[in-house]
Motif scaffolding. Structure first.
Motif, mmCIF file in Angstrom:
data_model
loop_
_atom_site.group_PDB
_atom_site.id
_atom_site.type_symbol
_atom_site.label_atom_id
_atom_site.label_comp_id
_atom_site.label_asym_id
_atom_site.label_seq_id
_atom_site.Cartn_x
_atom_site.Cartn_y
_atom_site.Cartn_z
ATOM 1 N N TYR A 33 1.098 -1.310 0.217
ATOM 2 C CA TYR A 33 0.167 -0.298 -0.027
ATOM 3 C C TYR A 33 0.731 1.165 0.146
ATOM 4 O O TYR A 33 1.737 0.738 0.707
ATOM 5 N N TYR A 35 0.212 5.406 0.933
ATOM 6 C CA TYR A 35 -0.304 6.887 1.013
ATOM 7 C C TYR A 35 0.892 7.232 1.915
ATOM 8 O O TYR A 35 1.741 7.312 1.183
ATOM 9 N N LEU A 43 -3.280 11.540 7.041
ATOM 10 C CA LEU A 43 -3.165 10.503 6.192
ATOM 11 C C LEU A 43 -4.076 9.316 5.443
ATOM 12 O O LEU A 43 -4.998 9.245 5.613
ATOM 13 N N PHE A 45 -4.926 7.547 2.312
ATOM 14 C CA PHE A 45 -4.598 6.120 1.191
ATOM 15 C C PHE A 45 -4.291 6.617 -0.728
ATOM 16 O O PHE A 45 -4.991 7.334 -1.048
ATOM 17 N N TYR A 48 -3.178 0.690 -3.856
ATOM 18 C CA TYR A 48 -2.975 -0.759 -3.192
ATOM 19 C C TYR A 48 -2.109 -2.173 -3.950
ATOM 20 O O TYR A 48 -3.646 -1.751 -5.455
ATOM 21 N N ASN A 106 -8.166 -10.260 5.557
ATOM 22 C CA ASN A 106 -6.852 -9.607 5.960
ATOM 23 C C ASN A 106 -5.794 -9.549 6.907
ATOM 24 O O ASN A 106 -6.342 -9.684 7.989
ATOM 25 N N GLN A 109 -1.517 -4.004 8.888
ATOM 26 C CA GLN A 109 -0.349 -3.124 7.538
ATOM 27 C C GLN A 109 0.648 -2.401 8.775
ATOM 28 O O GLN A 109 1.415 -1.823 9.940
ATOM 29 N N PHE A 111 3.964 -0.369 8.731
ATOM 30 C CA PHE A 111 4.789 0.659 7.683
ATOM 31 C C PHE A 111 6.024 0.525 8.101
ATOM 32 O O PHE A 111 6.627 0.458 8.941
ATOM 33 N N GLY A 112 6.352 1.717 6.540
ATOM 34 C CA GLY A 112 7.991 2.325 5.880
ATOM 35 C C GLY A 112 8.039 3.000 6.806
ATOM 36 O O GLY A 112 7.010 4.092 7.147
ATOM 37 N N ASN B 32 -12.602 -4.095 10.003
ATOM 38 C CA ASN B 32 -11.500 -4.171 11.050
ATOM 39 C C ASN B 32 -10.613 -2.792 11.279
ATOM 40 O O ASN B 32 -11.220 -2.226 10.637
ATOM 41 N N PHE B 34 -8.039 -0.464 14.300
ATOM 42 C CA PHE B 34 -6.507 -0.625 14.749
ATOM 43 C C PHE B 34 -6.414 0.866 15.355
ATOM 44 O O PHE B 34 -6.717 1.743 15.115
ATOM 45 N N TYR B 36 -3.538 3.096 15.990
ATOM 46 C CA TYR B 36 -1.444 3.029 15.452
ATOM 47 C C TYR B 36 -0.829 4.237 16.369
ATOM 48 O O TYR B 36 -1.388 4.782 16.431
ATOM 49 N N LEU B 44 5.055 4.790 11.649
ATOM 50 C CA LEU B 44 3.823 4.540 12.294
ATOM 51 C C LEU B 44 3.901 2.888 12.959
ATOM 52 O O LEU B 44 4.294 1.680 11.750
ATOM 53 N N LEU B 46 2.018 -0.398 14.793
ATOM 54 C CA LEU B 46 0.169 -1.047 15.282
ATOM 55 C C LEU B 46 0.555 -1.363 17.039
ATOM 56 O O LEU B 46 1.648 -1.925 17.197
ATOM 57 N N LYS B 49 -4.831 -4.477 17.468
ATOM 58 C CA LYS B 49 -6.653 -4.487 16.493
ATOM 59 C C LYS B 49 -7.585 -5.154 16.917
ATOM 60 O O LYS B 49 -7.354 -5.918 17.532
ATOM 61 N N PHE B 51 -9.867 -7.402 15.276
ATOM 62 C CA PHE B 51 -10.870 -8.533 13.623
ATOM 63 C C PHE B 51 -11.996 -8.628 14.396
ATOM 64 O O PHE B 51 -12.568 -8.991 13.432
ATOM 65 N N PHE B 90 -2.829 7.441 15.560
ATOM 66 C CA PHE B 90 -4.657 7.805 14.522
ATOM 67 C C PHE B 90 -4.981 6.086 15.060
ATOM 68 O O PHE B 90 -4.708 5.259 15.237
ATOM 69 N N LEU B 94 -10.228 -0.300 8.875
ATOM 70 C CA LEU B 94 -10.456 -1.438 7.288
ATOM 71 C C LEU B 94 -11.659 -1.341 7.345
ATOM 72 O O LEU B 94 -12.752 -2.499 7.690
ATOM 73 N N ARG B 96 -14.999 -3.516 5.175
ATOM 74 C CA ARG B 96 -14.596 -4.799 4.156
ATOM 75 C C ARG B 96 -14.772 -5.015 2.872
ATOM 76 O O ARG B 96 -14.270 -5.394 1.377
ATOM 77 N N ASN B 100 -9.062 -3.473 0.529
ATOM 78 C CA ASN B 100 -7.909 -3.451 2.003
ATOM 79 C C ASN B 100 -7.173 -1.799 2.452
ATOM 80 O O ASN B 100 -6.171 -2.194 3.166
ATOM 81 N N LEU B 102 -7.234 0.946 4.500
ATOM 82 C CA LEU B 102 -7.157 1.868 4.828
ATOM 83 C C LEU B 102 -7.831 2.922 5.266
ATOM 84 O O LEU B 102 -6.561 4.100 5.332
ATOM 85 N N PHE B 104 -7.800 6.641 7.749
ATOM 86 C CA PHE B 104 -7.511 6.991 9.260
ATOM 87 C C PHE B 104 -7.853 7.880 9.638
ATOM 88 O O PHE B 104 -8.668 8.799 9.114
#
Lengths: 120, 114
Positions: A33, A35, A43, A45, A48, A106, A109, A111-112, B32, B34, B36, B44, B46, B49, B51, B90, B94, B96, B100, B102, B104
């Motif tokens: 992904y 962003y 933030l 998106f 993907y 799923n 995710q 992140f880098g 879903n 989350f 962060y 960022l 996690l 979460k 689910f 944050f 997500l 469904r 996929n 997110l 925020f």
């Protein structure tokens, strides 16, 4: 790999130039992904990938933005003819997504560190 | 209208105080959820979460969050904060039905005074 890596960490470019941002996802992660994090927009998106295909490009802000993924691994985000409003931190994330017949699962995710792009 | 809302933009509190950050979303259907965290100068990470299953989820560093489906909420809590919890938090959703990606919230900057 240990985590998602991105390069360069910082990029300063002049308005009108093209830039390429690179993302190396976590090994084995099928989904990737992009962003964008900016002061005014938070933030957002962008796009993907599942494998090498991009089923969701809905977040790309204009046709100056494109991305590709090769070998189910590395991805490149390209911005053509950069504008000052493109200045932001571009984040890449990866995750596992298991796709079965009629269902997909799923996972979270990761992140880098991001690429900080400044357009002057 | 923002689809994921975080009620507070900035929170300042002292060490050992309790923290609760609100998050509401406006989607129906299966989601879903989350939280962060972004520490100063870091990427960022996690925190936790949700689910399915138990709506009270526990994450790292003593954080927990409760999913209340009827209220479309997923609030984050920590009973006793430390200076090292200074960060931006944050909430993300997500859906469904929407692939996929997110979505925020706007983030909450938390400053913990020593």
């Amino acid at each position: 790999g240990a985590g998602v890596s991105q390069s360069p960490s910082n990029k300063v470019t002049e308005k009108g130039k093209d830039v390429e941002l690179r993302c190396d996802p976590i090994s084995g992660h099928t989904a990737l992904y992009w962003y964008r994090q900016s002061l005014g927009q938070g933030l957002e998106f962008l796009i993907y990938f599942q494998g090498n295909s991009a089923p969701d490009k809905s977040g790309l802000p204009s046709d100056r933005f494109s991305a590709e993924r090769t070998g189910g691994s590395v991805s490149t985000l390209t911005i053509q003819r950069t504008q000052q409003e493109d200045s932001a931190v571009y984040l890449c994330a990866s995750s596992l997504v298991r796709v079965g017949t009629g269902i997909s699962r799923n996972y979270e995710q990761y992140f880098g560190p991001g690429t900080r792009l400044t357009v002057t | 209208a923002q689809s994921v809302s975080q009620h507070n933009h900035h929170v300042i509190l002292s060490e050992a105080a309790s923290l609760e950050l609100g998050c509401n979303y406006s989607y129906g259907g299966t989601v879903n959820l989350f939280w962060y965290v972004q520490y100063p100068g870091q990427h960022l990470q996690l925190l936790l979460k949700y689910f399915s299953g138990d709506p009270l989820v526990k994450g790292i560093k003593g954080f927990e969050a409760e999913f209340i489906k009827s209220k479309f909420s997923f609030n984050l809590r920590k009973p006793s904060v430390q200076w090292s919890d200074t960060a931006e938090y944050f909430c993300a959703v997500l859906r469904r039905a929407a692939g996929n990606k997110l979505t925020f919230g706007g983030g909450t900057r938390v400053l913990v005074k020593p």
